[in-house]
Design an enzyme around this catalytic site. Structure first.
Site, PDB file in Angstrom:
ATOM      1  N   HIS A   1       0.832  -1.201   0.000  1.00 14.75           N
ATOM      2  CA  HIS A   1       0.000   0.000   0.000  1.00 14.75           C
ATOM      3  C   HIS A   1       0.874   1.262   0.000  1.00 14.75           C
ATOM      4  O   HIS A   1       0.609   2.212  -0.751  1.00 14.75           O
ATOM      5  CB  HIS A   1      -0.914  -0.021   1.226  1.00 14.75           C
ATOM      6  CG  HIS A   1      -1.666   1.257   1.446  1.00 14.75           C
ATOM      7  ND1 HIS A   1      -2.956   1.456   1.015  1.00 14.75           N
ATOM      8  CD2 HIS A   1      -1.287   2.410   2.069  1.00 14.75           C
ATOM      9  CE1 HIS A   1      -3.344   2.674   1.358  1.00 14.75           C
ATOM     10  NE2 HIS A   1      -2.350   3.263   2.007  1.00 14.75           N
ATOM     11  N   GLU A   2       1.898   1.272   0.840  1.00 21.66           N
ATOM     12  CA  GLU A   2       2.769   2.447   0.898  1.00 21.66           C
ATOM     13  C   GLU A   2       3.569   2.621  -0.386  1.00 21.66           C
ATOM     14  O   GLU A   2       3.779   3.741  -0.862  1.00 21.66           O
ATOM     15  CB  GLU A   2       3.707   2.348   2.108  1.00 21.66           C
ATOM     16  CG  GLU A   2       2.996   2.326   3.456  1.00 21.66           C
ATOM     17  CD  GLU A   2       2.038   3.490   3.629  1.00 21.66           C
ATOM     18  OE1 GLU A   2       2.308   4.582   3.077  1.00 21.66           O
ATOM     19  OE2 GLU A   2       1.011   3.309   4.299  1.00 21.66           O
TER      20      GLU A   2
ATOM     21  N   HIS B   1       1.467   4.348  -2.922  1.00 18.79           N
ATOM     22  CA  HIS B   1       1.470   5.805  -2.801  1.00 18.79           C
ATOM     23  C   HIS B   1       2.665   6.409  -3.539  1.00 18.79           C
ATOM     24  O   HIS B   1       2.546   7.449  -4.191  1.00 18.79           O
ATOM     25  CB  HIS B   1       1.522   6.203  -1.325  1.00 18.79           C
ATOM     26  CG  HIS B   1       0.204   6.141  -0.632  1.00 18.79           C
ATOM     27  ND1 HIS B   1      -0.941   6.703  -1.147  1.00 18.79           N
ATOM     28  CD2 HIS B   1      -0.162   5.573   0.554  1.00 18.79           C
ATOM     29  CE1 HIS B   1      -1.946   6.500  -0.313  1.00 18.79           C
ATOM     30  NE2 HIS B   1      -1.501   5.807   0.722  1.00 18.79           N
TER      31      HIS B   1
ATOM     32  N   GLU C   1      -6.482   7.062  -0.860  1.00 21.23           N
ATOM     33  CA  GLU C   1      -6.398   5.845  -0.072  1.00 21.23           C
ATOM     34  C   GLU C   1      -7.068   4.678  -0.789  1.00 21.23           C
ATOM     35  O   GLU C   1      -6.558   3.558  -0.797  1.00 21.23           O
ATOM     36  CB  GLU C   1      -7.034   6.054   1.309  1.00 21.23           C
ATOM     37  CG  GLU C   1      -6.244   6.956   2.235  1.00 21.23           C
ATOM     38  CD  GLU C   1      -4.837   6.455   2.502  1.00 21.23           C
ATOM     39  OE1 GLU C   1      -4.619   5.225   2.503  1.00 21.23           O
ATOM     40  OE2 GLU C   1      -3.954   7.294   2.691  1.00 21.23           O
TER      41      GLU C   1
END
Length: 263
Positions: free
Chosen positions: A115-116, A119, A188
């Protein structure tokens, strides 16, 4: 817009001050955003020798995402959480808390790290930095307006300036929060989806989000509300101020979308 308001409040000198302030904040946030964010959370760098398993997971996921290897940091906070920072993929970093390492299994840890990395891949880190700068400038000019209203004096011109500042005093902080909310909520969802692709499964991230949400409600974290939008879950859930800075979409919605994606 902010510079124009600064000019209205303070004339030519106010416009110049607002313009210089905006330049400094934009330049500083672009070049030093990663260092500022990491120092605010007390994150410490780790290498392959210090944390071989963690480093290896990040290395493999970065390869899956076709990204350069980011720097890896661990934050001493017991609250399970994580964030990414940096102005571009070549100058990026991922940071996870000690609490996250202790709570998650490998599949869940991979989901959070993916997930990071999402980003970073989607350039969300730079976007969130710009949003934070906009919020900061709006709030600062609102504070200037408040001082103008408080010390405007009795003169007619000064009274008019103070009254003109009143809407900004009310709307400035609200506008700052809206900027953060608009950026964070959309990014998100996208990072969840992209992260599931990088990890090869949505199950780990879905399970991790439920654990992180519960952990953030039970264990407080000392972090500035202005930086709360950087984390994978809102670190202020254990505090009353959480609702005022609700920059994240509901965990239930995120998990539902991930499980639908997996199905």
């Amino acid at each position: 817009m902010v510079i124009m308001i600064g000019g209205v409040l303070g004339g030519q000198s106010g416009m110049v001050m607002a313009f210089v302030f905006a330049l400094v904040m934009n330049g500083g946030s672009y070049w030093f955003s990663d260092k500022i964010a990491l120092s605010m959370t007390g994150a410490q760098p780790v290498d392959k020798e210090e944390a071989p398993e963690l480093y290896g997971i990040v290395e493999r996921l970065a390869k899956n995402a076709d990204l350069p290897m980011p720097r890896v940091y661990i934050t001493p906070s017991p609250q399970p959480n994580a964030f990414a920072t940096g102005r571009d993929p070549q100058h990026s970093a991922v940071a996870i808390t000690q609490g996250l390492l202790s709570l998650l299994n490998q599949e869940e840890l991979e989901g959070v790290l993916a997930h990071e990395l999402a980003h970073i891949k989607n350039r969300d880190v730079l976007i969130s930095t710009v949003a934070a700068v906009m919020a900061g400038v709006i709030t600062t000019v609102a504070n200037w307006a408040q001082w103008a209203l408080m010390f405007g004096g009795a003169g007619s011109d000064e009274e008019e300036g103070g009254l003109a500042a009143l809407p900004l005093i009310i709307l400035g902080p609200l506008a700052a929060m809206l900027v953060q909310m608009a950026v964070s909520r959309s990014r998100e969802y996208i990072a969840d989806s992209t992260g599931a692709e990088i990890a090869g499964s949505s199950r780990g991230l879905a399970n991790a989000l439920l654990k992180l949400h519960q952990g953030s409600r039970m264990i407080p974290m000392q972090v500035s509300p202005a930086a709360s939008h950087m984390f994978i879950v809102n670190p202020l859930n254990a505090q009353r101020v959480a609702n005022l800075f609700s920059t994240h979409p509901p965990i239930e919605d995120r998990v539902a979308k991930l499980r639908k994606l997996g199905a």
